[in-house]
Design a protein around this motif. Sequence first.
Motif, PDB file in Angstrom:
ATOM      1  N   ASN A 101       0.848  -1.195   0.000  1.00 32.70           N
ATOM      2  CA  ASN A 101       0.000   0.000   0.000  1.00 32.70           C
ATOM      3  C   ASN A 101       0.879   1.238   0.000  1.00 32.70           C
ATOM      4  OD1 ASN A 101      -2.582  -1.213   0.061  1.00 32.70           O
ATOM      5  ND2 ASN A 101      -2.193  -1.795   2.202  1.00 32.70           N
ATOM      6  N   VAL A 102       1.172   1.723  -1.173  1.00 31.37           N
ATOM      7  CA  VAL A 102       1.947   2.976  -1.295  1.00 31.37           C
ATOM      8  C   VAL A 102       1.185   3.882  -2.255  1.00 31.37           C
ATOM      9  CG1 VAL A 102       4.235   2.012  -0.828  1.00 31.37           C
ATOM     10  CG2 VAL A 102       3.353   2.028  -3.160  1.00 31.37           C
ATOM     11  N   ALA A 103       1.536   5.131  -2.193  1.00 29.94           N
ATOM     12  CA  ALA A 103       0.861   6.097  -3.070  1.00 29.94           C
ATOM     13  C   ALA A 103       1.258   5.837  -4.518  1.00 29.94           C
ATOM     14  CB  ALA A 103       1.269   7.509  -2.660  1.00 29.94           C
ATOM     15  N   VAL A 104       0.291   5.912  -5.402  1.00 29.69           N
ATOM     16  CA  VAL A 104       0.619   5.737  -6.825  1.00 29.69           C
ATOM     17  C   VAL A 104       0.581   7.104  -7.510  1.00 29.69           C
ATOM     18  CG1 VAL A 104      -0.170   3.351  -7.008  1.00 29.69           C
ATOM     19  CG2 VAL A 104      -1.784   5.214  -7.382  1.00 29.69           C
ATOM     20  N   VAL A 105       1.429   7.211  -8.513  1.00 33.92           N
ATOM     21  CA  VAL A 105       1.524   8.494  -9.242  1.00 33.92           C
ATOM     22  C   VAL A 105       1.238   8.224 -10.722  1.00 33.92           C
ATOM     23  CG1 VAL A 105       3.114   9.686  -7.676  1.00 33.92           C
ATOM     24  CG2 VAL A 105       4.013   8.160  -9.425  1.00 33.92           C
ATOM     25  N   PRO A 106       0.784   9.240 -11.439  1.00 30.18           N
ATOM     26  CA  PRO A 106       0.491   9.004 -12.861  1.00 30.18           C
ATOM     27  C   PRO A 106       1.772   8.814 -13.675  1.00 30.18           C
ATOM     28  CG  PRO A 106       0.068  11.297 -12.279  1.00 30.18           C
ATOM     29  CD  PRO A 106       0.398  10.589 -11.009  1.00 30.18           C
ATOM     30  N   SER A 107       1.733   7.837 -14.546  1.00 35.16           N
ATOM     31  CA  SER A 107       2.897   7.580 -15.408  1.00 35.16           C
ATOM     32  C   SER A 107       2.790   8.443 -16.668  1.00 35.16           C
ATOM     33  CB  SER A 107       2.926   6.110 -15.793  1.00 35.16           C
ATOM     34  OG  SER A 107       1.838   5.832 -16.629  1.00 35.16           O
ATOM     35  N   PRO A 108       3.883   8.609 -17.412  1.00 35.08           N
ATOM     36  CA  PRO A 108       3.804   9.380 -18.669  1.00 35.08           C
ATOM     37  C   PRO A 108       2.756   8.814 -19.624  1.00 35.08           C
ATOM     38  CG  PRO A 108       6.093   8.922 -18.118  1.00 35.08           C
ATOM     39  CD  PRO A 108       5.258   8.177 -17.132  1.00 35.08           C
TER      40      PRO A 108
ATOM     41  N   PRO B 241       6.511   0.328 -15.745  1.00 31.28           N
ATOM     42  CA  PRO B 241       6.792  -1.089 -15.479  1.00 31.28           C
ATOM     43  C   PRO B 241       8.250  -1.298 -15.048  1.00 31.28           C
ATOM     44  CG  PRO B 241       5.677  -0.807 -17.581  1.00 31.28           C
ATOM     45  CD  PRO B 241       6.052   0.556 -17.112  1.00 31.28           C
ATOM     46  N   ILE B 242       8.532  -2.419 -14.392  1.00 29.29           N
ATOM     47  CA  ILE B 242       9.844  -2.650 -13.772  1.00 29.29           C
ATOM     48  C   ILE B 242      11.000  -2.437 -14.761  1.00 29.29           C
ATOM     49  CG2 ILE B 242      11.322  -4.460 -12.763  1.00 29.29           C
ATOM     50  CD1 ILE B 242       8.755  -5.691 -11.595  1.00 29.29           C
ATOM     51  N   GLY B 243      10.894  -3.064 -15.941  1.00 28.58           N
ATOM     52  CA  GLY B 243      12.058  -3.046 -16.839  1.00 28.58           C
ATOM     53  C   GLY B 243      11.938  -2.105 -18.005  1.00 28.58           C
ATOM     54  N   ALA B 244      10.891  -1.269 -18.033  1.00 27.89           N
ATOM     55  CA  ALA B 244      10.670  -0.480 -19.246  1.00 27.89           C
ATOM     56  C   ALA B 244      10.997   0.996 -19.096  1.00 27.89           C
ATOM     57  CB  ALA B 244       9.223  -0.640 -19.701  1.00 27.89           C
ATOM     58  N   THR B 245      11.483   1.396 -17.919  1.00 27.35           N
ATOM     59  CA  THR B 245      11.708   2.830 -17.718  1.00 27.35           C
ATOM     60  C   THR B 245      13.161   3.255 -17.961  1.00 27.35           C
ATOM     61  OG1 THR B 245      12.021   2.416 -15.370  1.00 27.35           O
ATOM     62  CG2 THR B 245       9.824   3.093 -16.065  1.00 27.35           C
TER      63      THR B 245
ATOM     64  N   LEU C  61      17.986   0.487 -21.914  1.00 22.11           N
ATOM     65  CA  LEU C  61      17.298  -0.248 -22.989  1.00 22.11           C
ATOM     66  C   LEU C  61      18.014  -0.050 -24.329  1.00 22.11           C
ATOM     67  CD1 LEU C  61      13.497   0.303 -22.261  1.00 22.11           C
ATOM     68  CD2 LEU C  61      14.626  -1.882 -22.565  1.00 22.11           C
ATOM     69  N   ILE C  62      18.452   1.179 -24.575  1.00 25.25           N
ATOM     70  CA  ILE C  62      19.166   1.450 -25.839  1.00 25.25           C
ATOM     71  C   ILE C  62      20.487   0.670 -25.866  1.00 25.25           C
ATOM     72  CG2 ILE C  62      20.322   3.263 -27.187  1.00 25.25           C
ATOM     73  CD1 ILE C  62      18.095   5.178 -26.111  1.00 25.25           C
TER      74      ILE C  62
ATOM     75  N   LEU D  83       7.700   7.528 -27.159  1.00 24.77           N
ATOM     76  CA  LEU D  83       8.687   6.446 -27.274  1.00 24.77           C
ATOM     77  C   LEU D  83       9.168   5.966 -25.908  1.00 24.77           C
ATOM     78  CD1 LEU D  83      10.942   7.347 -30.353  1.00 24.77           C
ATOM     79  CD2 LEU D  83       8.892   5.972 -30.270  1.00 24.77           C
ATOM     80  N   CYS D  84       9.244   6.896 -24.933  1.00 23.17           N
ATOM     81  CA  CYS D  84       9.813   6.511 -23.634  1.00 23.17           C
ATOM     82  C   CYS D  84       8.761   5.972 -22.671  1.00 23.17           C
ATOM     83  CB  CYS D  84      10.505   7.706 -22.983  1.00 23.17           C
ATOM     84  SG  CYS D  84      11.911   8.300 -23.920  1.00 23.17           S
ATOM     85  N   SER D  85       7.505   6.271 -22.902  1.00 23.53           N
ATOM     86  CA  SER D  85       6.494   5.864 -21.926  1.00 23.53           C
ATOM     87  C   SER D  85       6.048   4.419 -22.178  1.00 23.53           C
ATOM     88  CB  SER D  85       5.281   6.795 -22.018  1.00 23.53           C
ATOM     89  OG  SER D  85       4.701   6.665 -23.298  1.00 23.53           O
ATOM     90  N   GLY D  86       5.367   3.891 -21.148  1.00 22.20           N
ATOM     91  CA  GLY D  86       4.846   2.523 -21.271  1.00 22.20           C
ATOM     92  C   GLY D  86       5.963   1.528 -21.546  1.00 22.20           C
ATOM     93  N   TYR D  87       5.656   0.502 -22.341  1.00 23.05           N
ATOM     94  CA  TYR D  87       6.733  -0.435 -22.706  1.00 23.05           C
ATOM     95  C   TYR D  87       6.863  -0.559 -24.218  1.00 23.05           C
ATOM     96  CZ  TYR D  87       2.709  -3.620 -21.980  1.00 23.05           C
ATOM     97  OH  TYR D  87       1.478  -4.217 -21.980  1.00 23.05           O
TER      98      TYR D  87
END
Lengths: 426, 330
Positions: free
Chosen positions: B159-166, B191-195, B200-201, B247-251
């Motif tokens: 239970n932690v505060a959630v914030v809006p993602s790009p 997501p864990i591995g997509a930020t 990633l590049i 391009l950077c948001s989501g996965y």
Amino acid sequence: MSKLTKTGIKIPSLKQPADQRPVVDIPLPSRLFVPLIAGDGGACQLIANENETVQKCAVIATSGTANGFVYSPASGVLEGRQTVFHPLLGNVPCAIIKCAKTKADTRKKVPLASLSSEEIINLAFKKGIIDELDGQPLAKKLSACRKSKNPVLIADGSDSEPYSSSSWAVINQWGGLVYKGLKLAAIAAGTKNYKIGVTLDKNRFAGLLEKYRQAINPSVFIKADGKYPASYDLGNLKHLKKADICRLGVQACLALYEAVAFNRPQIDCVVTVTGDCVSNPRNVRAPFGTPVEHLLNFCGLSDPPEYVIIGDAMTGLAIQSPDIPIVPGITCLIAMKNRVQPPAHPCIGCGRCAAACHAKLLPYEIMRRLDNMQYERLDYLLPEECDGCGVCSYVCPSGLDVADKVLEARDSLGNIFMKWGVGDEL
Amino acid sequence: MSYKKYKFARAPHLRHSDKPSTMCADVLVALTPLCIFSAVYYGLRPVLLVLTGLGSAVLCETIGCLIMRRKPTVPDGSAAVTGAIIGLLVSPISPYWVPAAGAAFAILVVKMPMGGSGRNVFNPAAAGLSAVTLCFPGFFFRYPDPGTGLPLPLSNTVNVAVVPSPASQLASGGQTLYSPITLLLGGFPGPIGATAIIILIACALYLLIRRTISPHITLPYLAVCAALAYLFPRVTAGAAGSVMVELCSGYLLFCGIFILNDPVTAPRHWLGRIGYGVLAGVLVMLTRYFGRFEEGACFAVLLANAFATTLDRLGWYALNLRRIRRRRQS
């Protein structure tokens, strides 16, 4: 005839140390098994009698045509005839010659007359010269060249397969004669465009040019790109890209020169004997009909081999009998203890076979349609354009015998099924 | 003359050293820094989530092989890659059973019934992720703030505060809260591995050099996504800003590197691959623009998978039409 394409793959070279050593003549074995097949491909009948003494280069069999002869590779006694299974030729009748000890090869030079194109082609037929690159009679290839519009002859000394260095060894030792043979072939083909292709690094290429500075015009040499199958760095010779390329074996060129200059038939060939079981890998000149085991024993075996391959690692045939004779077209003999055979895994679709295919086919799709019995749909994938180089199997990470399947589609079995499949309603 | 002394074998007698396991090992190596990067922000929890997905996939593949009485295909590494990808695309505050369920669906429903490794039509990771996204949407697209510097608790529910993602900002339109530098450095919720965009590049470059992924898929895919983001911006930051955020948001980027390049479900021919990349790019942007969720790349990949074989053949036929005609005439 082919166009030059810049495709192919890099395969690590396994030529050392054989490529560093000079060619040696192998001592004669006790018996030679000489296939009774003439240079024009016709089956021959013995004309010498059993137990008759035959001289080296003498005609021992003829096919009855003007150019169909089989020559004795060594002096000795003709013991008889025996049918032998050869992986390259099938069941083939062979003359058995018990070799006699002879003096060193003495060649009498005949005056070089200015021969016409037809005369050179006839001589190549008559002397049974076979191109070691594809096992085709040299005369047939030259005749085909003659009919094309813009032929370019390349004496292919690239040795693009990983083990073989026999072409390089021939160029290194008899480069001047190969050049003369190539010039004769060019006269026969009616062209003035001819090159000698080699795969060498910068320093060795410079050394080769220096060595043959007097005998060979340096512009004749071109460098292959070191890939398999060989293609050439054409540099400023871009106009050759549209030419019909005819690749000739360097040994065939040498044999053509010897046929013209010494009236000598093709009775021997240079073979690279190598592999992890061979203690002294090297290039040896062996008469046709020499059993494979004799070559292996001459070069020494550090371990008893489990696999013996005639031809190179990419396209060679694994033989099971040690008595298989050397025939024209064999340039390499590999004795292996261990052979990498990865466990077959289903195709993972990496597409490496398609990327590596120099015929620009879709090997994985041909294999899939063959496996799924969609024979009628194989036709569109042009499997008949495969030359069996084996690159698709080499690069396949799943360890599949892709090339085998493509060849199966190409060859008669595939054709039969294709015809059967057309219009089949089931 | 006829006795057999040596063994028979088929040519070629040499093989390239690459195996399917080598390619999967390359992908796992490339996924590791993404996992570590996430651990820096959120503590050990993301690592455990990835390991849960991976373990579940491996276990399900073993069970599947036992049921089908096949030789275990776990050593080839494809199941591990599927599980790890699913683990890396869930939220750091997801319960542990979410990646486990996704991986189980991927292996037991999508992969094994099709025949196992090398025979599946749809990408198992995309299918597994789609399944859990549709079934349990409440656990997706809820991301904690990476800027707190506090590790997340390791318990099943957090239970932690959630914030809006790009990606959610893009979906709702308006001004984006994250600067291009923040987006590149990965200091934004997702997501864990997509930020970790820079990592990633780097992973993409590593896999390209190792020839595990194909530029023919990734580059057209990213180009189409960028072009559509440029032409139809969803944020007020301008066309260039829109490209950056899309391009950077989501996965989207993760998908272009790891999921689309799955060799089993992608075309093999280079022209087919380019078409596949373009199609996937269009579908990803369409699902983003008109989809129910803020990120629909996994659904878009499944749609693109359905066209992979057709694109493959069309690509080759387009280049060889003249050869085929000549052959039919002769």
